[in-house]
Scaffold this motif. Structure first.
Motif: not given
Length: 417
Positions: A342-359
């Motif tokens: 109920n708290a999970f936000q898939p798109f936010s997790v997607a952006v976080a994964l991508l941003a962390a990988l790029k950084k």
């Protein structure tokens, strides 16, 4: 003696009343049982197709609540079933993503492939039909191609003057609010053809209603609605529903929930877990420092999710992934674990994964095919350009939200429940 007699009568009355209450509750529960569109059609609305020559787009997810395949249940009921049509992954739903499927037969019925020489029915395929039915379980994410198949079929039916009938089914991740970028039609493709947010929040019947209202006003559309549908429940919370994998690599509702969080990695040189037993639940590559990646992910304060370090070696798996990224090479990465749906936000997790990988791995992470497929998955090039420009997690998620700010008004014409 009289006291014992009075007690006996009282107890009898109590047990009688209790039994009545139990029967009422049982009847109430039965009355409130979820029924899919196919079950409603067979039980109450068969007149909609009686005497008509029909075609059916379906796969293994198209079944009645009792487990009978839709095509078999229709034929048994006396429907004039003329032809079958199958989407990506084939009629049996056991072919891996992207594999072209040839047309085939089932007894005397032709099964036309809509993921082979053509992605939509041809006029010749529809020539003998009065109506084309659609009964497939969707997963709630725009890039999953079943809703693209439906839209293309609707367009052909509109052009040919044929009726299109959607037999509705639950959105398995319906409690997750619409999120992700709205489709930019400049990036329309088979993995993004319906103008809705990436996680759309609608049922198949509601999507069909929206498509007809916005793009195909001349189409004769019939939606056979479900009964007692509750969009606040995940698919596996409904005890009367049996989960059937919609494709070989989505084997559970947990995987369907995680799918929109990890599927964008298909557009990068990072494994999304194909070739393992838990695709879309693990991500990795030979060059990833998993501890460093997790430490970066912690900075985003993501809700409802945990990340664990993991190593895995993708293997060729027939029918699931015969040539996965980094086949037979050891990969390091993270397992994505949902701890609160109920708290999970898939798109936010997607952006976080991508941003962390790029950084943290900018020297190794690459867009595949210059980002062309990634943009099609996302439905816009905005996400890729913002990541390349070093925009923050907050800036990206705000931009995505802004792109869908009018969704409540748009959905007013589509909501059926």
């Amino acid at each position: 003696m009289s006291c014992a007699l009075r007690l006996s009568k009282t107890m009898k009355q109590f047990f009688y009343t209790s039994a009545c209450v139990a029967l009422i509750l049982q009847a109430s529960t039965a009355a409130a049982q979820l029924k899919n569109g196919i079950d409603v059609l067979l039980e109450k609305k068969f007149a909609l197709i009686e005497g008509k020559k029909i075609g059916l787009i379906t796969n293994r997810t198209g079944t009645t609540l009792e487990g009978a395949p839709t095509y078999h249940a229709l034929a048994k009921r006396g429907a004039k079933l003329v032809a079958l049509f199958a989407p990506e992954h084939g009629f049996a739903g056991d072919e891996e993503a992207g594999k072209k499927i040839a047309s085939s037969t089932l007894g005397d019925l032709k099964i036309y492939s809509l993921y082979g020489k053509t992605n939509k029915p041809t006029p010749d395929m529809l020539a003998d039909l009065d109506a084309l039915l659609f009964d497939i379980q969707d997963v709630g994410t725009r890039c999953y191609t079943y809703i693209s198949t439906m839209k293309l079929a609707m367009q052909v039916c509109a052009d040919a003057g044929k009726e299109f009938m959607a037999l509705d089914r639950p959105n398995p991740i319906a409690p997750i609010a619409p999120q992700g970028f709205m489709l930019d039609t400049a990036f329309s493709s088979f993995v993004g053809l319906v103008k809705v947010p990436f996680i759309h929040g609608l049922t198949i019947g509601e999507l069909a209603t929206l498509i007809q209202a916005e793009e195909l006003p001349t189409l004769k559309l019939t939606v056979v609605k479900m009964e007692n549908y509750d969009r606040t429940q995940f698919f596996d919370s409904v005890k009367t529903l049996k989960f059937i994998a919609p494709s070989p690599n989505l084997a559970s509702v947990d995987a369907e929930i995680l799918y929109p969080a990890t599927v964008f990695l298909e557009g990068l040189n990072v494994s999304e877990g194909r070739g393992t037993s838990t695709p879309f639940e693990v991500i990795g590559a030979p060059f990833i420092d998993a501890v460093k990646l997790i430490n970066e992910l912690k900075q985003y304060n993501l809700s409802g999710v945990r990340f664990d370090t993991i190593s895995f070696t993708p293997k060729a798996i027939k029918g699931k992934s015969e040539n996965p990224k980094y086949r037979d090479n050891l990969c390091f990465g993270v397992r994505v674990i949902v701890v609160d749906r109920n708290a999970f936000q898939p798109f936010s997790v997607a952006v976080a994964l991508l941003a962390a990988l790029k950084k943290n791995h900018s020297e190794n992470v690459r867009w595949m095919n210059k980002g062309n497929f990634f943009d099609k998955l996302v439905g816009t090039n905005t996400l890729r350009l913002m990541l390349d420009a070093g925009k923050s997690f907050e800036e990206i998620t705000r931009a995505a939200q802004k792109s869908i700010d009018g969704i409540d008004e748009q959905y007013k014409r589509a909501r059926l429940y």
